[in-house]
Every structure is written in C-alpha cells, then in structure tokens.
Scaffold this motif. Structure first.
Motif: not given
Lengths: 281, 314
Positions: A185-191, A246-251, A255-261
């Motif tokens: 998903n190309r994102l980790q906790q901070g970035d 995609h991180k956060g897929k479906g909403v 989606e694609d926001k590291a902040g939603w980790h």
C-alpha cells in the motif's frame, strides 16, 4: 481450494459483497473500540477475503486440523481485518467483534493463537510472520504433506531484516508450498515507504533471493483468484505476490493517506464511510 | 581428580536417541552443528537437521513454524546469540505463542572465555526468566542434562536449556529423577545453604567440604530450574539454615541470585550473598581463570559463606 464449479463472475460478486461487509463491520468495530489500524485493515481486506473464502483449505469447525493450510498474519496490527474475516468465516461469533480490545477480550490488538481459533502464531512485532511460515513450510515438506503456507506482510514491514533471513532460507530450500503476499500500500505509519526507506526494486529483490514473483492489483478479485489458482508460480521456488493496494481502500477520504494508519473514525466519519461502502454494493 | 564430562555430549546422545524413537524430533541450527554437537543427529537424520545459516531471528521463527507443523524442534545455537539476538522471537513466537519449541543455548556463561564479552552469555537467565511461559533450565552434569533433554521433548511447551561446554564431574546416576521446577538437595546442613546451578554446582559442593573445617554445615541445593523456581525449597532453606549464598555463572543482575532473593525477601528474609559476575563485562581469559577472577571457586564461595555467618560487629 478455489471452487471451479461456480462461474467466476458469481465468485467475484460473492467476494465483493463479503469484503464490503467485512469493511463495514471492521470500521464499526474500530470506532466502538476507539482503537485500530484503519488504513492497513482496508488495504488487506480484499486479499484476506479472497484467501479465506476461496483459497485456504481451513475448517472453522476443526481449526487445528493438521492438514489445514496455514495463514499467518505477519502485519498483526491489522488484527481488525483478520478478526472480522475469521468471524464471518465462522471461526468465532461475529457478535464477539464488539469486544475488540476491551478488557479481557480474546480479541487483543494483535492476534493471540492461544486464544483465537484460526490464528497460527502471535504477531505484532513486525518481521515475525515469514520466518514462522518458512518453518511451517519446511515441516510440511518433511512430511510430504499437501498443505500450504500463506503469509501476509505489510510493505513497510519488509524493512525488518528478519524477513530477508527467512526469504534466503525459503529460496535456498525451494519451498514451493510457501506464498508470501506483500500488501503493497506504499505507506507506513509516518510517511510513504519510499520517503522512509525505499523497497524498490521490490520484485527484483525477491527474485534475487530465489523466489518466483507475481504483481497483481490487490483489490482485483479476478486477478487474485488467477494468481492464487496458479500456485506455485514455479515448481521448486517459493512464491511472492506483490499485491498493489491502497491504504484505506473503499472509503474515499481514507484512501492513500498515511494519517489513517491508526486513526479512528469519528461518528460522523463512520457514517460517511458506511454510506460510501453501502452505496458501492 | 574425577573424570570431567562435557554436557553437550549427553545432550547430543540423548537427542539422537529421541530422534530414533520419534520422527517429530528435529534440530534447527545456525551454522553451529559443531558447537552444538548435532553432527551425529545430522548424520543419522539428514533431512531433520535444518541449518538456517547465520540468522538467529529466523532460527527461532523457523523453530516456531516447525512446531506449528507438529514437529518438536530443538533450536540450537551459542547461548549468547540465541538469547541476545532472537529475544523477541523467543518472547513472541515461542513463549507467548506457546509453541512447542525447545531452545538450546550452548557454551553458556563464560565458556567462550578468551573470545570476549560478545561471546559470553551471562545475561541469559535475566532475559529469559523474565518471559512468561518459558521454562529455564541449567543442568549440572551429564545425567541431569540427558534427563532435562528427554523431559523437554516429552513436555509440551517452551523450554530454554542452558548448556555449558566446561567439563563437570558426574553428580547423579540413573536413580535421579529430574523435574522442572524442583531443586535437588545434594547435601544437607543446618548452618547455611549454597544454591547453585550449571557448572557452579560442583564448586558449591566443594565449598561445603571446605566449610566443614570451619565447623559450618552447609546445605547444597542444585537449582537447575530458574523458572519456574522451587520456592518451597528456598523457603525451607531460609527457614532452616538462616543464611543463603547463591552461585551462578551469570551476572549478579537478574539471574539465579535475584530470583532467589525475590522469594526470600517476601517470605523468610534472611541474609544472602549473591555470587556471580558483578555487573561488568568479563575480561578475556580462559573460563577457569575467569571463574577464579570473580571468586566463583570453592574458596570464594566458602569465604562468602563465612562472611555471612560472621556475627555483625557494631
């Protein structure tokens, strides 16, 4: 085992509905618990749904069957997606999800095999799943058993060196009963992973360690069914499936926001998210 | 002088015998076949020795995975690397997961004396005994080693066996029945109790002989299991002898002495001395020299007991 008697379009529709239900229930659960790993749960949901409802030979009525396929959730912080999937698959009652992370609940923030049926090993610290999966795959080979081992890792998690120790061993031993799925998903906790410590060229890395590699869209059930149906990719090699997700897929707003980790949706955000998901069915 | 035995041989022979009887027994190691003396097992069961290379995190994880597959893995490595490098795997994959893994740390303590502090394993009791659901055992002689290995194989759940390579005399014969969590009294006495394990047990026995000349009757307990601890034996020793000296080839921070003290101060507080490596990295030197350097000798133990028994001058 993948059901070949049902038409593929029907299979996909069933998976889509199940994944949607899983996402909705998971988001409610995280909201109720006030804790959880929203983004990574949603990126992994389609992979988990495909595995548990079409691929894995597991039996909720006999979770310790010695001949079961093993699935190891190396990204243990995404326990929300795992528990929801296990519950819908029948490993424990769906109602129990409302105890998630509550005092004395067996649904701990990270999965505990001594308490939750269907969990194979306790994960949470990253980079633990693949070595255990390699050991299980070696065990199956020693017994010339037909069962297979699957492990889901995060992509940021691949920064842990233990993964590469295990990857070397699996490649060396040609464990073609082992499949690792990377939730890319190309994102980790901070970035972004690429801004932290980049993994690319990721497929080349696995190949260099002696693995056969496929890259798929981790939200495309058709592609997932195809790749899981053709395992191992190469006889005599372990398989790595890089699932682009995609991180956060479906909403849309997650989606694609590291902040939603590990952000927890507010009541308002939950309603918006559920509305989007329900509209998508 | 009595014959000295390297307990690794008892381990290796027992492992092969177990392997003959039960094909679930497998060995995992990190390019340490020689030092863990598992060559005979490999020769007898080539497929059942899994060498993962120099990769300790993977070593322990693979062990947990083999247990998941129904095997009984003996995960062998130098104790310093096994416990230091893979501690989180020991905690999460083995103990917390309740995986049926037998961890075998060889050449423990200061057995690698001249190689220096990187290779000494004098923190492993502290690290491992803090982990729930992990049995921690340091056998004292070949018979106890063989029985501990057999018991580990036959008892479901995680075990850490701490094996030295230093020669020790035989203390037990076949009539002995080792149990996890049970101390063995090698000598009774009413004036002081010497509590030791591993290679220090023989030295504690010799110290008891030296104490006789001073009119002191020492009890000697072999506390092979550091966790779970034999609290009953410790409480009885405190009550009946009124003074305790612990002796371990380990730092005095968090090991056997600390474990005993935790019991004593909360039950029958009596004066204690904790002998070991006093919270420093040990210098280079052969193992026997190092033990002498830190007073871990019959004379050193005797002196500590005498000091403990000396009336306090105010």
């Amino acid at each position: 085992m993948i059901d070949t008697s049902t038409p593929r379009t029907q299979q996909i529709e069933t998976l889509r509905r199940q994944a949607n239900q899983t996402r909705c229930r998971d988001l409610r659960m995280i909201h109720e618990a006030g804790m959880g790993h929203t983004g990574g749960d949603l990126s992994a949901t389609d992979i988990l749904t495909t595995l548990y409802f079409e691929v894995l030979n597991v039996n909720p009525n006999n979770p310790a069957d010695p001949n079961r396929d093993r699935f190891i959730m190396s990204k243990g912080h995404c326990s929300g997606a795992l528990y929801t999937t296990l519950a819908y698959r029948g490993f424990f009652p769906v109602e129990e999800l409302s105890t998630y992370m509550q005092p004395l609940s067996r649904l701990n923030g990270h999965p505990d095999r001594t308490k939750v049926p269907g969990v194979e090993t306790n994960t949470g610290p990253l980079g633990h799943g693949l070595p255990v999966a390699v050991g299980a795959a070696i065990g199956a080979k020693l017994d010339q058993a037909a069962w297979r081992v699957f492990v889901l890792t995060g992509d940021g998690e691949l920064q842990e060196g233990s993964n590469w120790e295990a990857a070397m061993t699996a490649g060396h031993r040609g464990l073609d009963n082992l499949t690792v799925i990377v939730d890319r998903n190309r994102l980790q906790q901070g970035d972004a992973v690429a801004n932290t410590v980049r993994l690319d060229p990721l497929a080349d890395k696995w190949r260099a360690f002696g693995w056969a590699v496929a890259e798929v869209d981790g939200h495309d059930y058709d592609a997932l069914l195809d790749v899981f149906g053709g395992l191992p990719l190469e006889t005599g090699k372990p398989t790595c499936i890089i699932a682009h997700t995609h991180k956060g897929k479906g909403v849309s707003f997650m989606e694609d926001k590291a902040g939603w980790h590990h952000r927890v949706p507010t009541a308002d955000e939950l309603q918006k998210a559920l509305a989007e998901l329900e509209a998508a069915v | 002088m009595s014959t000295l035995f390297d307990c690794r041989n008892a381990f290796a022979e027992t492992l092969v015998a177990l392997g003959e009887a039960d094909e679930r027994i497998v060995v995992v190691n990190n390019d340490s076949i020689g030092s863990s003396k598992t060559g005979a097992f490999r020769d007898r069961f080539p497929d059942r020795l899994i060498n993962v290379g120099i990769a300790e995190q993977n070593l322990v994880g693979v062990g947990a995975g083999l247990a998941n597959a129904g095997k009984i893995p003996f995960v062998c490595s130098a104790a310093c690397f096994l416990t230091g490098r893979a501690l989180e795997q020991i905690k999460a994959d083995v103990a917390y997961s309740n995986a049926n893994v037998k961890l075998v740390g060889v050449s423990s303590g200061m057995a690698y004396g001249p190689l220096g502090a990187t290779h000494h394993s004098i923190e492993d009791f502290a690290w491992t005994r803090a982990i729930a659901n992990l049995t921690v055992v340091a056998p004292a002689d070949p018979e106890e080693t063989a029985q501990a290995v057999r018991l580990a194989a036959n008892t479901p759940g995680p075990v850490f066996l701490r094996l030295s390579r230093m020669g020790v005399p035989a203390l037990y014969d076949h009539s002995y029945a080792f149990k996890f969590g049970k101390a063995s009294m090698l000598r009774d006495g009413g004036d002081v109790t010497l509590i030791a394990n591993g290679v220090m047990v023989t030295r504690a026995l010799e110290a008891a002989t030296l104490l006789e000349a001073h009119g002191i009757e020492a009890r000697v307990l072999n506390m092979a299991t550091v966790r779970p601890l034999d609290q009953e034996a410790i409480i009885a020793a405190a009550r009946e002898t009124g003074a305790l000296v612990t002796v371990e080839e380990h730092t005095t921070y968090g090991g056997l002495g600390s474990a005993v003290a935790e019991v004593v101060v909360q039950t029958v507080p009596v004066p204690m001395r904790i002998l070991g490596v006093p919270g420093v990295f040990a210098p280079t030197g052969d193992p026997a020299w190092l033990l002498e350097h830190f007073g871990l000798t019959p004379e050193g133990i005797c002196d500590a007991a005498l000091e403990l028994k000396k009336p306090v001058l105010r």
